[in-house]
Design a protein around this motif. Structure first.
Motif, PDB file in Angstrom:
ATOM      1  N   VAL A  84      16.942  56.099  76.419  1.00  0.00           N
ATOM      2  CA  VAL A  84      17.992  56.049  75.405  1.00  0.00           C
ATOM      3  C   VAL A  84      18.125  57.400  74.706  1.00  0.00           C
ATOM      4  CG1 VAL A  84      18.743  54.923  73.264  1.00  0.00           C
ATOM      5  CG2 VAL A  84      17.618  53.577  75.056  1.00  0.00           C
ATOM      6  N   SER A  85      17.036  58.132  74.607  1.00  0.00           N
ATOM      7  CA  SER A  85      17.035  59.384  73.842  1.00  0.00           C
ATOM      8  C   SER A  85      17.092  60.641  74.700  1.00  0.00           C
ATOM      9  CB  SER A  85      15.796  59.442  72.936  1.00  0.00           C
ATOM     10  OG  SER A  85      15.865  58.446  71.940  1.00  0.00           O
ATOM     11  N   THR A  86      17.081  60.508  76.018  1.00  0.00           N
ATOM     12  CA  THR A  86      17.114  61.715  76.854  1.00  0.00           C
ATOM     13  C   THR A  86      18.427  62.475  76.685  1.00  0.00           C
ATOM     14  OG1 THR A  86      17.839  60.362  78.728  1.00  0.00           O
ATOM     15  CG2 THR A  86      15.491  60.883  78.595  1.00  0.00           C
ATOM     16  N   GLU A  87      19.524  61.755  76.430  1.00  0.00           N
ATOM     17  CA  GLU A  87      20.813  62.431  76.216  1.00  0.00           C
ATOM     18  C   GLU A  87      20.858  63.135  74.850  1.00  0.00           C
ATOM     19  OE1 GLU A  87      24.298  59.954  77.963  1.00  0.00           O
ATOM     20  OE2 GLU A  87      22.566  58.621  77.871  1.00  0.00           O
ATOM     21  N   SER A  88      19.832  62.899  74.046  1.00  0.00           N
ATOM     22  CA  SER A  88      19.692  63.621  72.776  1.00  0.00           C
ATOM     23  C   SER A  88      18.739  64.801  72.913  1.00  0.00           C
ATOM     24  CB  SER A  88      19.177  62.672  71.686  1.00  0.00           C
ATOM     25  OG  SER A  88      20.109  61.666  71.404  1.00  0.00           O
ATOM     26  N   GLY A  89      18.273  65.037  74.138  1.00  0.00           N
ATOM     27  CA  GLY A  89      17.396  66.166  74.398  1.00  0.00           C
ATOM     28  C   GLY A  89      15.918  65.883  74.264  1.00  0.00           C
ATOM     29  N   ILE A  90      15.552  64.616  74.104  1.00  0.00           N
ATOM     30  CA  ILE A  90      14.135  64.260  74.001  1.00  0.00           C
ATOM     31  C   ILE A  90      13.639  63.865  75.383  1.00  0.00           C
ATOM     32  CG2 ILE A  90      12.474  62.645  73.003  1.00  0.00           C
ATOM     33  CD1 ILE A  90      14.224  62.486  70.545  1.00  0.00           C
ATOM     34  N   PRO A  91      12.604  64.520  75.909  1.00  0.00           N
ATOM     35  CA  PRO A  91      12.146  64.215  77.269  1.00  0.00           C
ATOM     36  C   PRO A  91      11.528  62.832  77.361  1.00  0.00           C
ATOM     37  CG  PRO A  91      10.595  65.689  76.190  1.00  0.00           C
ATOM     38  CD  PRO A  91      11.785  65.574  75.274  1.00  0.00           C
ATOM     39  N   ASP A  92      11.775  62.165  78.502  1.00  0.00           N
ATOM     40  CA  ASP A  92      11.098  60.891  78.721  1.00  0.00           C
ATOM     41  C   ASP A  92       9.758  61.165  79.394  1.00  0.00           C
ATOM     42  OD1 ASP A  92      11.658  61.488  81.339  1.00  0.00           O
ATOM     43  OD2 ASP A  92      12.962  59.779  81.695  1.00  0.00           O
ATOM     44  N   GLN A  98      19.565  64.803  67.682  1.00  0.00           N
ATOM     45  CA  GLN A  98      20.601  64.010  67.031  1.00  0.00           C
ATOM     46  C   GLN A  98      20.927  62.777  67.880  1.00  0.00           C
ATOM     47  OE1 GLN A  98      21.852  64.700  63.952  1.00  0.00           O
ATOM     48  NE2 GLN A  98      20.338  66.365  63.926  1.00  0.00           N
ATOM     49  N   PRO A  99      21.375  61.697  67.246  1.00  0.00           N
ATOM     50  CA  PRO A  99      21.752  60.491  68.006  1.00  0.00           C
ATOM     51  C   PRO A  99      22.842  60.794  69.023  1.00  0.00           C
ATOM     52  CG  PRO A  99      21.646  60.024  65.646  1.00  0.00           C
ATOM     53  CD  PRO A  99      21.537  61.519  65.792  1.00  0.00           C
ATOM     54  N   ASN A 100      22.864  60.038  70.102  1.00  0.00           N
ATOM     55  CA  ASN A 100      23.915  60.177  71.097  1.00  0.00           C
ATOM     56  C   ASN A 100      24.823  58.946  71.080  1.00  0.00           C
ATOM     57  OD1 ASN A 100      22.832  58.118  72.982  1.00  0.00           O
ATOM     58  ND2 ASN A 100      21.165  59.590  73.311  1.00  0.00           N
ATOM     59  N   ALA A 101      25.722  58.871  72.044  1.00  0.00           N
ATOM     60  CA  ALA A 101      26.723  57.797  72.059  1.00  0.00           C
ATOM     61  C   ALA A 101      26.095  56.413  72.083  1.00  0.00           C
ATOM     62  CB  ALA A 101      27.642  57.973  73.264  1.00  0.00           C
ATOM     63  N   ALA A 102      24.956  56.265  72.749  1.00  0.00           N
ATOM     64  CA  ALA A 102      24.296  54.956  72.804  1.00  0.00           C
ATOM     65  C   ALA A 102      23.816  54.525  71.426  1.00  0.00           C
ATOM     66  CB  ALA A 102      23.127  55.004  73.782  1.00  0.00           C
ATOM     67  N   ALA A 110      27.345  50.536  65.758  1.00  0.00           N
ATOM     68  CA  ALA A 110      28.672  49.954  65.564  1.00  0.00           C
ATOM     69  C   ALA A 110      28.669  48.463  65.875  1.00  0.00           C
ATOM     70  CB  ALA A 110      29.689  50.680  66.442  1.00  0.00           C
ATOM     71  N   LEU A 111      27.980  48.071  66.939  1.00  0.00           N
ATOM     72  CA  LEU A 111      27.890  46.654  67.297  1.00  0.00           C
ATOM     73  C   LEU A 111      27.155  45.861  66.217  1.00  0.00           C
ATOM     74  CD1 LEU A 111      27.094  46.952  71.105  1.00  0.00           C
ATOM     75  CD2 LEU A 111      29.093  45.811  70.118  1.00  0.00           C
ATOM     76  N   GLU A 112      26.156  46.470  65.610  1.00  0.00           N
ATOM     77  CA  GLU A 112      25.448  45.809  64.525  1.00  0.00           C
ATOM     78  C   GLU A 112      26.370  45.655  63.314  1.00  0.00           C
ATOM     79  OE1 GLU A 112      21.163  46.199  62.278  1.00  0.00           O
ATOM     80  OE2 GLU A 112      22.409  47.985  62.401  1.00  0.00           O
ATOM     81  N   LYS A 128      18.921  56.907  62.328  1.00  0.00           N
ATOM     82  CA  LYS A 128      19.744  58.065  61.989  1.00  0.00           C
ATOM     83  C   LYS A 128      21.212  57.822  62.333  1.00  0.00           C
ATOM     84  CE  LYS A 128      19.244  63.091  62.097  1.00  0.00           C
ATOM     85  NZ  LYS A 128      18.451  64.220  62.666  1.00  0.00           N
ATOM     86  N   ALA A 129      21.447  57.012  63.366  1.00  0.00           N
ATOM     87  CA  ALA A 129      22.815  56.689  63.774  1.00  0.00           C
ATOM     88  C   ALA A 129      23.429  55.592  62.916  1.00  0.00           C
ATOM     89  CB  ALA A 129      22.837  56.269  65.236  1.00  0.00           C
TER      90      ALA A 129
END
Length: 242
Positions: free
Chosen positions: A25-33, A79-83, A89-91, A110-111
């Motif tokens: 979920v966080s790899t698109e924010s630049g955090i390595p899995d 930073q948060p990404n689209a996910a 938003a769904l919450e 943060k999102a």
């Protein structure tokens, strides 16, 4: 009907959605899995990450533990990404009831997500092991070598679950209840190999199990829908672009 259209229909017809997520979920924010080609398990250190991130290693070699922790775990600029934003938003719409995460980065909050169950703790909570004083992640990032309490000099330990440590039972039970009651369960960005967290998803009893993961998992045969795109991209395709 395309997989994205089916995903959209499942979302629109559900009122009790639970999301269970992992490092992807966080790899698109630049955090390595951990387990991908470029993940932490495939990088070279004197010790493997699963050894460094163990309770016994933390006790026996704190200098090496904190060197790795500072270098690889404290991703405070991410930073948060689209996910993350889509789930928040769904919450807000009242459809998503809980985010259950194995991540420790705090990006869901943060999102804007409020009901986040952190199975493995958070880098944003740190406590002196001697006097219990709380410290923010920024203090840990600025601390040289082993972080020490500015009151008593004790070692400050991040509130993250290390290997050999047990998960918080109250968080586990809450996650279990949300999954049992969900009419839709979305599993995203996790290989489902880390237990006991991964075992929670087997308590889902509904018929809207969606897997969003680039690699296969043990739950693929049980899924009602599998999406092989990056998770942020998936939510953007589904109309949740920020």
């Amino acid at each position: 009907m395309s997989p994205i259209e089916k995903f959209q229909n499942l979302l629109s017809s559900s009122q009790n959605i639970v999301f269970f997520g992992g490092a992807g979920v966080s790899t698109e924010s630049g955090i390595p899995d951990f387990r991908s080609t470029d993940g932490l398990y495939n990088q070279t250190y004197q010790y493997p990450p699963e050894t460094i991130l163990s309770h016994s290693f933390y006790r026996s070699q704190p200098h090496e533990f904190y060197r790795f922790y500072h270098d690889k775990m404290l991703c405070l600029t991410a930073q948060p990404n689209a996910a993350h934003y889509a789930l928040a938003a769904l919450e807000k719409e009242g459809k998503l009831k809980a985010v259950i995460t194995q991540n420790i980065d705090g990006l869901h909050q943060k999102a804007g997500s409020r009901n986040v169950l952190e199975l493995h703790g958070s880098i944003h909570r740190n406590f002196c092991e001697s006097c219990g004083k709380f410290f923010a992640a920024s203090y840990m990032a600025d601390a040289p070598d082993i972080p020490r309490c500015d009151v008593c000099g004790g070692t400050i330990k991040p509130d993250v679950v290390l290997y050999e440590e047990g998960l918080d039972e109250s968080v586990l039970q809450a996650a279990l209840q949300y999954i049992r009651q969900a009419d839709m369960l979305i599993i995203g960005g996790t290989s489902l190999v880390v237990y006991p967290a991964a075992g929670l998803v087997r308590y889902y009893r509904g018929h809207k199990l969606v897997l969003i993961n680039k690699s296969t998992t043990d739950m693929d045969t049980a899924a009602d829908l599998i999406l092989r795109y990056p998770i942020g991209e998936t939510f953007e395709k589904a109309g949740f672009a920020r």
